[in-house]
Design an enzyme around this catalytic site. Structure first.
Site, PDB file in Angstrom:
ATOM      1  N   HIS A 225      35.084  68.142  77.331  1.00  0.00           N
ATOM      2  CA  HIS A 225      36.775  67.232  77.535  1.00  0.00           C
ATOM      3  C   HIS A 225      37.987  68.585  77.106  1.00  0.00           C
ATOM      4  O   HIS A 225      37.634  69.759  77.385  1.00  0.00           O
ATOM      5  CB  HIS A 225      37.224  66.124  75.859  1.00  0.00           C
ATOM      6  N   CYS A 241      30.358  68.933  71.917  1.00  0.00           N
ATOM      7  CA  CYS A 241      31.505  67.968  72.736  1.00  0.00           C
ATOM      8  C   CYS A 241      31.145  69.867  73.574  1.00  0.00           C
ATOM      9  O   CYS A 241      31.321  71.018  73.284  1.00  0.00           O
ATOM     10  CB  CYS A 241      32.445  67.700  73.269  1.00  0.00           C
TER      11      CYS A 241
END
Length: 400
Positions: A225, A241
């Site tokens: 992301h 992440c």
């Protein structure tokens, strides 16, 4: 206004909810209905309305299971003459999960669906119908994330298209290693923990989310992301992440299909070596080459690349060997100046601007381990003169 919410395909639902197709349709959640309930689901105006639809669906499914159970018991009573209990009903097996017969798998499935619905409500979730074309596209693509170097490489069509700097877990264990498919794509995903809206510049997820299926998570926990702190990219700082520069993931996002495999490793090997190790078939080879300019022959420091039957050479090294000077415009285009003549080329593009016109190239340029490679056929437009390839000696012959 909330964006159009598209539910997953029939195949996905029937895998997670094998007995729910009719209940979904009766509850108005299936896209092939034109009822008012279905319209609410496609463009919900409040969580209360969506909650009503879920209550209808669950009630219908519970009633359906009760109805089927009564039919089974009646049939068993007829065949085996089971004795009646005090209430006058035939005895049957006890069910461990209450009158509705909901299993733990069913409860987990409903929770997963609720999470996906919320992602669709407050972001722009993409749930395209599965197709042979998308499956084929994802099988030709591969993403490698190397936590050691904090780099991400995208391979497509047998070639390494581009590499990017990324941020990964602040400890090695936080970002899981292995092979994981991309199962969700969401624009403007909210940051639920701190109640930050999707698309807000303060959102630590940025505005693009490529969710990974890691163990029992279905694209809701680990993802590639964007970010709200560009200076963090290239560092080990995340909670697990993989962060990218916002401009980079906006460029990559529309090119990646669901089902694309993401391999996360810690390694000192090159991206190509890691791709081959992951079973990816590369359609290009690197060769040690040289330049011949007039009577002089100069060995190239960087290998040439042969891909799709074409030869690609490192632009900067080739230009310097020819006595040209490389510059850069504010637009990001590179300039090549030699003998009072200037040509311009935008990296990853397939044109060269020179002599007051645009020259089309037979293939786009690309980055190979951070070095811009251009087709040999682009050199006449970039440098003037002519260029040819001697396959026997692996030499780029420049006639300037």
């Amino acid at each position: 206004m909330l964006n159009l919410f598209i539910l997953p395909s029939d195949a996905l639902f029937e895998t997670v909810f094998p007995d729910s197709s009719s209940a979904l349709r009766n509850g108005g959640l299936w896209p092939d209905q034109s009822s008012s309930a279905q319209k609410i689901c496609r463009r919900p105006s409040s969580l209360l309305q969506l909650s009503s639809i879920f209550r209808v669906w669950i009630r219908e499914e519970m009633h359906g299971k009760k109805r089927r159970r009564r039919q089974e018991l009646n049939q068993q009573a007829t065949e085996t003459r089971l004795p009646e209990n005090r209430s006058g009903k035939r005895a049957g097996r006890n069910r461990s999960c209450g009158a509705s017969g909901l299993s733990l798998r069913g409860i987990a499935g409903r929770l997963a669906l609720a999470l996906l619905v919320l992602a669709g409500l407050f972001g722009q979730a993409e749930w395209p119908q599965a197709s042979a074309a998308s499956a084929a596209g994802s099988s030709r693509d591969l993403i490698i994330v190397n936590k050691t170097t904090n780099r991400l490489a995208w391979f497509s069509g047998g070639e390494e298209i581009r590499t990017f700097p990324v941020a990964t877990g602040r400890t090695k264990a936080l970002t899981p290693e292995g092979s994981f498919p991309i199962v969700s794509k969401i624009k403007n995903r909210p940051y639920y923990k701190d109640h930050i809206a999707g698309g807000d510049p303060k959102n630590p997820l940025g505005d693009r989310w490529l969710g990974l299926q890691v163990n029992d998570t279905y694209g809701t926990t680990y993802a590639i992301h964007g970010n709200n702190n560009e200076s963090s990219i290239g560092k080990h700082v995340s909670a697990g992440c993989i962060r990218m520069h916002n401009d980079d993931i906006r460029w990559l996002y529309p090119k990646i299909a669901k089902g694309t495999r993401v391999v996360i490793v810690s390694s000192e090997q090159s991206m190509k070596a890691l791709a081959v190790k992951a079973g990816y078939k590369l359609d290009r080879q690197s060769v040690a080459g040289s330049f011949q300019i007039g009577a002089s022959r100069i060995g190239a420091d960087r290998p040439f690349v042969i891909a799709g039957g074409r030869v690609f050479v490192p632009l900067r090294e080739t230009a310097e060997a020819a006595g040209a000077v490389i510059g850069r415009k504010d637009s990001g285009a590179l300039t090549v100046t030699r003998g009072g003549r200037t040509a311009a080329h935008l990296p990853l593009g397939s044109t060269v601007a020179a002599d007051g016109r645009n020259y089309g190239l037979p293939a786009s340029s690309f980055y190979e381990d951070g070095v811009l490679m251009v087709p040999l056929a682009a050199l006449p437009a970039l440098l003037g003169g002519d260029a040819a390839w001697n396959s026997a000696s692996k030499t780029a012959v420049l006639k300037l």
